[in-house]
Scaffold this active site. Sequence first.
Site, mmCIF file in Angstrom:
data_model
loop_
_atom_site.group_PDB
_atom_site.id
_atom_site.type_symbol
_atom_site.label_atom_id
_atom_site.label_comp_id
_atom_site.label_asym_id
_atom_site.label_seq_id
_atom_site.Cartn_x
_atom_site.Cartn_y
_atom_site.Cartn_z
ATOM 1 N N LYS A 50 -21.935 9.548 38.093
ATOM 2 C CA LYS A 50 -22.472 9.989 39.559
ATOM 3 C C LYS A 50 -21.239 10.533 40.509
ATOM 4 C CE LYS A 50 -24.490 11.469 43.153
ATOM 5 N NZ LYS A 50 -25.611 12.306 43.498
ATOM 6 N N CYS A 74 -22.937 13.948 50.153
ATOM 7 C CA CYS A 74 -22.431 13.537 48.758
ATOM 8 C C CYS A 74 -20.959 13.727 48.353
ATOM 9 C CB CYS A 74 -23.321 14.425 47.820
ATOM 10 S SG CYS A 74 -25.082 14.383 48.419
#
Length: 443
Positions: free
Chosen positions: A215, A269
């Site tokens: 991720k 993010c």
Amino acid sequence: MKFQKLCVIGLGYIGLPTASTFAAQGLQVVGVDVNPSVLETLRNGGVHIHEPGLRTLVEAALRSGRLTIREKPEEADAFIIAVPTPFYEDCFGEHDERWYKRADMRAVASATESIVPVLQRGNLVILESTSPPRTTVDLVAPILEKSGLRAGVDFHLAYSPERVLPGQILRELIENARVIGGVTPESARAGRDLYAIFVKGEIVQTDATTAEMVKLMENTYRDVNIAIANEFARLAERFGVDIWEAIRIANLHPRVRILSPGPGVGGHCISVDPWFLVEAAPDLTPLIAMARRVNDGQPHYAVALIKRALGSLAGKRIAALGLAYKPDVDDLRESPAVEVVRLLQQEGALVRAFEPFKPQADLPGLTTVAALEDALRETECIVLLVRHGQFVALQPAEVAAITAARLVVDMVNAWKAEDWQAAGFRLYRLGVGSPESRGDGAR
Ligand code: SAJ
């Protein structure tokens, strides 16, 4: 493993779509949040997040009785933790005399704590929140084991990162490939069984720390690539090159795909996650840290361009179009557009900002207006900060009829120079510089 009841802890951009999608598949879902205003909004039939299709999905889930909203987790077959992992604004680590931001894991820790009293043998717990490497084994497992049950032995524990793109969450949730990293292979299998309920993309099983790394690597890769695009734009301005044209040509190469420069990198993010790797190993991450600094510096670069266009900023009236962190979303988190407006104001400019996806946005110290016309009227310079579809579609002649301003700065390559010049505007573009600096007058 079979699932009938699921608790989703954290009803934000990821938790709410996930909870509603599971409910739509027939599971009994308890949605948990600690924020009273989120609970109240949902209980009153509202949705606190703007995401295409989400309202309909949430309303259907609530109406069917398969989604219920609570303050605390209840006994269930599985638990998904989808709470935010912000970074501390005021707590920086230091390495090599340089500062870096640190992840704030308090929400993950307290969401995990809230599961302890209801955790049962045979349950599955999944962490979805983006987290520094080893969080699942070093932070989440020890907290859950306070229950007396052992992770990977008495209950399953896995990490499964969310990789959906805001603006396309509902489609990507179902279609994207999904990674499940278990603390044991059995935990990964249990996780796969859960997500297989709706995921159509490939479900890849691995260990928890690999899934955490994957991720962070994805978002860091994108951040570093945007940083180089931003640096290329700075070079192009210096050398009188049109970066957009240069990128278009370079990208014809079969192994080159340069991303787009812009006023900076925002959102919760990409502008945050690379710090999780820097924090975990500052001695190994000079490139990642530098890319973050380049992208964080980009709003300053954008302001310098506006200053060149206007001569000086003090007392200048500027219309800022767009405050969201990227096109066609209402999310203002870590938005470089907001940062640009703040910096302009610090330099004495009088800015009116319009964000069509959040016309009532109330940001301390910023003057926001609820309609485009209110921003354009009585302005000297129009600055386009976000490539929202409705801004791209603006007709220069119509804009010229509303405002006396004839100066436009386009940070996102949305507007064609010829069209705006034909309507009497002088156009500056990020990565291209002033018409004078190019020396060809035409652009
Ligand atoms: N941006 C540029 N130039 C580009 C692309 C983006 O300046 O060429 C800027 C955007 O304007 C924005 C920021 O970068 O300010 C981030 O936008 P984004 O669309 O690249 O990504 P996010 O933050 O909306 O979503 C990302 C996605 N990750 C990747 O593409 C690797 C998404 O798949 C993840 O699920 C999401 O992060 C997340 O939750 O981590």
